[in-house]
Design a protein around this motif. Structure first.
Motif, PDB file in Angstrom:
ATOM      1  N   ALA A 188      28.786  34.038  39.363  1.00 34.64           N
ATOM      2  CA  ALA A 188      29.419  34.515  40.593  1.00 34.64           C
ATOM      3  C   ALA A 188      30.472  35.568  40.271  1.00 34.64           C
ATOM      4  CB  ALA A 188      30.069  33.347  41.333  1.00 34.64           C
ATOM      5  N   VAL A 189      30.779  36.399  41.243  1.00 31.90           N
ATOM      6  CA  VAL A 189      31.798  37.436  41.101  1.00 31.90           C
ATOM      7  C   VAL A 189      33.146  36.841  41.509  1.00 31.90           C
ATOM      8  CG1 VAL A 189      32.570  39.710  41.882  1.00 31.90           C
ATOM      9  CG2 VAL A 189      30.124  39.259  41.558  1.00 31.90           C
ATOM     10  N   LEU A 190      34.099  36.834  40.590  1.00 36.20           N
ATOM     11  CA  LEU A 190      35.447  36.342  40.900  1.00 36.20           C
ATOM     12  C   LEU A 190      36.266  37.484  41.480  1.00 36.20           C
ATOM     13  CD1 LEU A 190      37.563  34.080  40.807  1.00 36.20           C
ATOM     14  CD2 LEU A 190      38.161  34.859  38.492  1.00 36.20           C
ATOM     15  N   ILE A 191      36.739  37.298  42.725  1.00 36.51           N
ATOM     16  CA  ILE A 191      37.501  38.325  43.428  1.00 36.51           C
ATOM     17  C   ILE A 191      38.913  37.833  43.655  1.00 36.51           C
ATOM     18  CG2 ILE A 191      37.667  39.740  45.521  1.00 36.51           C
ATOM     19  CD1 ILE A 191      34.643  39.231  45.941  1.00 36.51           C
ATOM     20  N   PHE A 192      39.881  38.582  43.165  1.00 36.38           N
ATOM     21  CA  PHE A 192      41.280  38.325  43.486  1.00 36.38           C
ATOM     22  C   PHE A 192      41.676  39.228  44.650  1.00 36.38           C
ATOM     23  CE2 PHE A 192      43.398  36.571  39.342  1.00 36.38           C
ATOM     24  CZ  PHE A 192      42.572  35.462  39.407  1.00 36.38           C
ATOM     25  N   ASP A 193      42.073  38.613  45.727  1.00 33.20           N
ATOM     26  CA  ASP A 193      42.661  39.347  46.848  1.00 33.20           C
ATOM     27  C   ASP A 193      44.144  39.535  46.523  1.00 33.20           C
ATOM     28  OD1 ASP A 193      43.954  40.111  49.181  1.00 33.20           O
ATOM     29  OD2 ASP A 193      42.842  38.750  50.478  1.00 33.20           O
ATOM     30  N   GLU A 194      44.466  40.720  46.020  1.00 33.84           N
ATOM     31  CA  GLU A 194      45.863  41.028  45.679  1.00 33.84           C
ATOM     32  C   GLU A 194      46.450  42.023  46.675  1.00 33.84           C
ATOM     33  OE1 GLU A 194      47.895  40.295  42.443  1.00 33.84           O
ATOM     34  OE2 GLU A 194      46.308  40.462  40.923  1.00 33.84           O
ATOM     35  N   VAL A 195      45.976  41.960  47.915  1.00 30.60           N
ATOM     36  CA  VAL A 195      46.516  42.821  48.952  1.00 30.60           C
ATOM     37  C   VAL A 195      48.021  42.612  49.076  1.00 30.60           C
ATOM     38  CG1 VAL A 195      46.508  43.270  51.442  1.00 30.60           C
ATOM     39  CG2 VAL A 195      44.337  43.030  50.206  1.00 30.60           C
ATOM     40  N   MET A 196      48.455  41.371  49.032  1.00 30.84           N
ATOM     41  CA  MET A 196      49.883  41.063  49.054  1.00 30.84           C
ATOM     42  C   MET A 196      50.471  40.928  47.656  1.00 30.84           C
ATOM     43  SD  MET A 196      50.592  38.376  52.135  1.00 30.84           S
ATOM     44  CE  MET A 196      50.518  38.850  53.853  1.00 30.84           C
ATOM     45  N   THR A 197      49.774  40.183  46.791  1.00 31.15           N
ATOM     46  CA  THR A 197      50.399  39.753  45.541  1.00 31.15           C
ATOM     47  C   THR A 197      50.476  40.830  44.471  1.00 31.15           C
ATOM     48  OG1 THR A 197      48.300  38.908  44.657  1.00 31.15           O
ATOM     49  CG2 THR A 197      49.666  37.380  45.943  1.00 31.15           C
ATOM     50  N   SER A 198      49.827  41.967  44.663  1.00 33.31           N
ATOM     51  CA  SER A 198      49.874  43.022  43.650  1.00 33.31           C
ATOM     52  C   SER A 198      51.290  43.541  43.427  1.00 33.31           C
ATOM     53  CB  SER A 198      48.953  44.181  44.042  1.00 33.31           C
ATOM     54  OG  SER A 198      49.344  44.750  45.274  1.00 33.31           O
ATOM     55  N   ARG A 199      52.186  43.303  44.376  1.00 29.80           N
ATOM     56  CA  ARG A 199      53.581  43.757  44.252  1.00 29.80           C
ATOM     57  C   ARG A 199      54.409  42.864  43.336  1.00 29.80           C
ATOM     58  NH1 ARG A 199      57.678  42.248  48.484  1.00 29.80           N
ATOM     59  NH2 ARG A 199      57.219  44.174  49.577  1.00 29.80           N
ATOM     60  N   LEU A 200      53.874  41.703  42.935  1.00 24.32           N
ATOM     61  CA  LEU A 200      54.690  40.690  42.279  1.00 24.32           C
ATOM     62  C   LEU A 200      54.832  40.885  40.771  1.00 24.32           C
ATOM     63  CD1 LEU A 200      53.573  37.536  44.288  1.00 24.32           C
ATOM     64  CD2 LEU A 200      55.538  39.052  44.674  1.00 24.32           C
ATOM     65  N   ALA A 201      54.159  41.853  40.217  1.00 23.01           N
ATOM     66  CA  ALA A 201      54.291  42.225  38.809  1.00 23.01           C
ATOM     67  C   ALA A 201      53.736  43.637  38.687  1.00 23.01           C
ATOM     68  CB  ALA A 201      53.521  41.257  37.909  1.00 23.01           C
ATOM     69  N   PRO A 202      54.071  44.368  37.642  1.00 24.26           N
ATOM     70  CA  PRO A 202      53.577  45.744  37.522  1.00 24.26           C
ATOM     71  C   PRO A 202      52.069  45.859  37.677  1.00 24.26           C
ATOM     72  CG  PRO A 202      55.288  45.363  35.901  1.00 24.26           C
ATOM     73  CD  PRO A 202      55.028  44.035  36.554  1.00 24.26           C
ATOM     74  N   GLY A 203      51.316  44.903  37.117  1.00 30.47           N
ATOM     75  CA  GLY A 203      49.865  44.906  37.249  1.00 30.47           C
ATOM     76  C   GLY A 203      49.341  43.789  38.105  1.00 30.47           C
ATOM     77  N   GLY A 204      50.142  43.333  39.060  1.00 27.43           N
ATOM     78  CA  GLY A 204      49.733  42.251  39.946  1.00 27.43           C
ATOM     79  C   GLY A 204      49.748  40.905  39.248  1.00 27.43           C
ATOM     80  N   LEU A 205      49.356  39.861  39.989  1.00 28.28           N
ATOM     81  CA  LEU A 205      49.363  38.525  39.403  1.00 28.28           C
ATOM     82  C   LEU A 205      48.268  38.352  38.368  1.00 28.28           C
ATOM     83  CD1 LEU A 205      50.376  36.001  42.202  1.00 28.28           C
ATOM     84  CD2 LEU A 205      51.747  37.077  40.426  1.00 28.28           C
ATOM     85  N   GLN A 206      47.233  39.206  38.394  1.00 28.09           N
ATOM     86  CA  GLN A 206      46.230  39.127  37.334  1.00 28.09           C
ATOM     87  C   GLN A 206      46.850  39.469  35.990  1.00 28.09           C
ATOM     88  OE1 GLN A 206      43.430  42.877  37.736  1.00 28.09           O
ATOM     89  NE2 GLN A 206      44.113  42.205  39.767  1.00 28.09           N
ATOM     90  N   GLU A 207      47.761  40.416  35.973  1.00 31.66           N
ATOM     91  CA  GLU A 207      48.477  40.737  34.743  1.00 31.66           C
ATOM     92  C   GLU A 207      49.464  39.627  34.388  1.00 31.66           C
ATOM     93  OE1 GLU A 207      50.835  44.637  33.304  1.00 31.66           O
ATOM     94  OE2 GLU A 207      51.908  43.442  34.814  1.00 31.66           O
ATOM     95  N   ALA A 208      50.206  39.148  35.379  1.00 36.98           N
ATOM     96  CA  ALA A 208      51.241  38.145  35.120  1.00 36.98           C
ATOM     97  C   ALA A 208      50.656  36.811  34.655  1.00 36.98           C
ATOM     98  CB  ALA A 208      52.086  37.935  36.380  1.00 36.98           C
ATOM     99  N   THR A 209      49.472  36.457  35.168  1.00 37.38           N
ATOM    100  CA  THR A 209      48.865  35.172  34.810  1.00 37.38           C
ATOM    101  C   THR A 209      47.913  35.281  33.627  1.00 37.38           C
ATOM    102  OG1 THR A 209      47.014  35.473  36.347  1.00 37.38           O
ATOM    103  CG2 THR A 209      49.012  34.389  37.207  1.00 37.38           C
TER     104      THR A 209
END
Length: 437
Positions: free
Chosen positions: A237-258
């Motif tokens: 399956a394709v894993l999709i992160f909806d970072e419409v809001m959360t991309s602001r929470l770290a320089p590269g979004g929560l995908q970078e932070a986590t």
């Protein structure tokens, strides 16, 4: 009505009456709008009782309504208003775009540069395409997943908001697009993995916000995100992160932070500098289906996808204003504010909790930190209305549902003022809160 509920209801009646009496011009504006818009409204989240106020203008983080009341906006256009109401660099970028022409009917000199800034920022983005909203971005990401996999089922999570046409609430949203969906509780690893495996043969995508936004600013646990990454890989399956809001929470979004990288990411809100904006992107092989050089290319149209105003404003947003260093500092300020709010609740001995991460947070009235949207929804909701109205009376504007999204224009003085307003609210309303929870 029990005595403890009567205390809260009396407080709400008083707060509503005070709000209405102070805003006759907004009341009249709302009444006039009733004849041309259902409920006088075209954006559901902005409606609240007894009637919504009407803004006259905004400057910095200060909003002035048509009755002359000034409030500090602590909701920042539900994360889209990261730059405040009137950032000079955004204004200059829009003027640059106007100077070159608005409707060019062609590729323009802004879009490629903007696309590179976006791809360089977020780890999962090999390629990106622009849309006009986060809603569009999510719908197109899901379409990409179903086309690429040849499957139809989407796994989502309770409390997930993926735009006006794809939400996973307590009940099915009647205007959701008709994907075949299965939904499990947020942060429940066992349920998510079991459901994904049960539908593996037809599972096209797993979509989630790495921190619930409208569902109560509840962060995903690291174990939950890692489990979804693993089961997406296992099932294809394709894993999709909806970072419409959360991309602001770290320089590269929560995908970078986590440290958990999805196959696709959707973006929106602030990245377009406050203009209408959305984007979807991810692995090169997935995005290649939209390459118009291919004879089998999937079309993706949209008159305003590359509009010059958004492209120019987005360049300013990422390159001039919200640099990685600024993102780190801004979210550290948000973490400090959230910690201070929770400390105030402890000081007054009231069952109030503030969840979130960085510059996004939400109030909850209860005794235990909610792990998912169902637990957040089971907490006392009328108290959020009382908080909303009482804070407006003190000159601060949060979301009716108790959410905060700090803009860069909210500085140290405004944060200190907000803490003072909350201290006053908790002191005055402590008995009401304790009785209601």
């Amino acid at each position: 009505m029990s005595g403890r509920n009567a205390m809260l209801e009396d407080a709400l009646v008083e707060a509503r009456d005070h709000y209405a009496a102070a805003r006759p011009a907004s009341a009249a504006q709302h009444a006039a709008s009733l004849s041309v818009m259902p409920g006088g409204n075209t954006r559901s989240v902005l409606f609240h009782g007894p009637f919504p106020f009407t803004a006259e203008k905004g400057e910095g983080c200060v909003l002035t309504d048509i009755d002359g009341h000034q409030t500090v906006s602590m909701i920042g256009e539900f994360t889209a208003g990261l730059f405040g109401h009137s950032h000079p660099a955004i204004r200059a970028a829009v003027l640059r775009a106007l100077d070159s022409g608005v409707n060019l009917t062609a590729h323009n000199r802004f879009e490629g540069r903007f696309a590179k800034l976006v791809c360089d920022r977020f780890p999962s983005l090999d390629r990106v395409r622009f849309t006009n909203s986060g809603t569009e971005a999510n719908l197109l990401a899901l379409a990409t997943a179903t086309i690429a996999t040849g499957r139809r089922t989407i796994l989502g999570f309770q409390g997930g908001y993926h735009g006006g046409l794809m939400t996973f609430g307590a009940a099915t949203n009647p205007i959701n697009v008709p994907h075949r969906t299965v939904v499990t509780p947020y942060n429940d690893v066992d349920a998510a993995v079991a459901t994904a495996r049960a539908h593996a043969a037809d599972l096209a995508a797993i979509i989630l916000e790495p921190m619930l936004g409208g569902g109560g600013c509840i962060p995903a646990t690291g174990a939950f995100l890692r489990a979804l990454r693993d089961v997406a890989t296992e099932t294809g399956a394709v894993l999709i992160f909806d970072e419409v809001m959360t991309s602001r929470l770290a320089p590269g979004g929560l995908q970078e932070a986590t440290g958990v990288t999805p196959d696709m990411t959707t973006l929106g809100k602030y990245i377009g500098g406050g203009m209408s904006f959305g984007a979807f992107g991810g692995r090169e092989d997935l995005m290649a289906i939209f390459d118009p050089r291919r004879p089998d290319a999937v079309p993706h149209a949209g008159t305003f996808n590359n509009n010059t105003l958004t492209m120019s404003a987005g360049i300013a947003a990422l390159s001039e204003i919200y640099t990685p260093d600024v993102a780190v500092t801004h979210n550290a300020n948000g973490d400090a504010l959230r910690d201070a709010l929770n400390a105030l609740a402890r000081k007054h001995g009231v069952p109030m909790l503030v969840t979130g991460r960085g510059s996004m947070m939400a109030f909850h009235f209860g005794h235990a930190v909610p792990r998912n949207a169902a637990e957040a929804g089971a907490m006392n909701q009328p108290l959020k209305e009382l908080l909303f109205l009482d804070l407006l009376d003190r000159g601060f504007y949060i979301a009716r549902r108790g959410m905060i999204a700090l803009s860069l224009a909210v500085g140290a003085a405004e944060r200190e003022g907000f803490l003072a307003a909350m201290d006053d609210f908790l002191e005055i309303r402590a008995d009401v809160i304790r009785a209601a929870v």
